[in-house]
Design a protein around this motif. Structure first.
Motif, short mmCIF file in Angstrom:
data_model
loop_
_atom_site.label_atom_id
_atom_site.label_comp_id
_atom_site.label_asym_id
_atom_site.label_seq_id
_atom_site.Cartn_x
_atom_site.Cartn_y
_atom_site.Cartn_z
N ARG A 109 -65.57 -10.24 84.37
CA ARG A 109 -66.72 -9.60 85.01
C ARG A 109 -67.08 -8.30 84.28
NH1 ARG A 109 -67.84 -5.70 88.58
NH2 ARG A 109 -65.67 -5.14 88.87
N LEU A 110 -66.05 -7.52 83.92
CA LEU A 110 -66.30 -6.27 83.19
C LEU A 110 -66.91 -6.54 81.81
CD1 LEU A 110 -63.08 -4.24 84.05
CD2 LEU A 110 -65.43 -3.71 84.73
N SER A 111 -66.42 -7.59 81.14
CA SER A 111 -66.96 -7.94 79.83
C SER A 111 -68.42 -8.34 79.94
CB SER A 111 -66.14 -9.07 79.23
OG SER A 111 -66.69 -9.49 78.02
N ALA A 112 -68.76 -9.09 80.98
CA ALA A 112 -70.15 -9.49 81.19
C ALA A 112 -71.03 -8.27 81.45
CB ALA A 112 -70.24 -10.49 82.34
N LEU A 113 -70.53 -7.31 82.22
CA LEU A 113 -71.29 -6.09 82.49
C LEU A 113 -71.51 -5.29 81.20
CD1 LEU A 113 -69.72 -4.83 85.86
CD2 LEU A 113 -72.04 -5.69 85.50
#
Length: 133
Positions: A109-113
């Motif tokens: 999720r952090l990588s996508a953000l």
């Protein structure tokens, strides 16, 4: 109050106390019988019949025969309850990230953000370190 002396009042209180303690002991023994996984159904039924037919003698015999291991069964039951509670709290709290997601899901999720530009590389590294800690 003149026809019921103070000593009689103390005797009455003593008998009521002993009566209540008897019921506590009786329920403790019956609970121990049903919680013991080492007893099969017939043994549980036999102990229950002895205790119900000969209450004072039955409880005394039970305490003599099986009383020494009652605390072990209580400790085992308490440990199982604590473990169950700990598992419930851990499942309700998640992994500590606040979202209840696994660390791998949180990193994804952090990588996508970061890829979308919603967070900077610096914010991503701080959040990643927090998730992995």
């Amino acid at each position: 109050m003149d026809d019921y002396p103070l000593l009689n009042l103390f005797w009455t209180m003593l008998w009521i106390f002993l009566w209540v303690m008897w019921f506590f002991l009786l329920f403790k023994v019956i609970t121990d019988i049903f919680r013991d996984p080492g007893l099969n159904g017939w043994a549980k039924a036999a102990w229950l019949i002895v205790i119900l037919l000969l209450p004072y003698l039955g409880v005394l015999i039970y305490l003599i025969v099986r009383g020494s291991s009652m605390h072990e069964r209580d400790a085992r039951q308490l440990k199982a309850q604590e473990e169950s509670f700990r598992q419930y709290v851990q499942s309700a709290a998640g992994t500590g990230t606040g979202t209840g997601a696994s660390p791998a899901e949180e990193l994804h999720r952090l990588s996508a953000l970061k890829d979308k530009g919603d967070i900077t590389a610096e914010e991503y590294e701080r959040a990643k370190a927090k998730v992995l800690a």
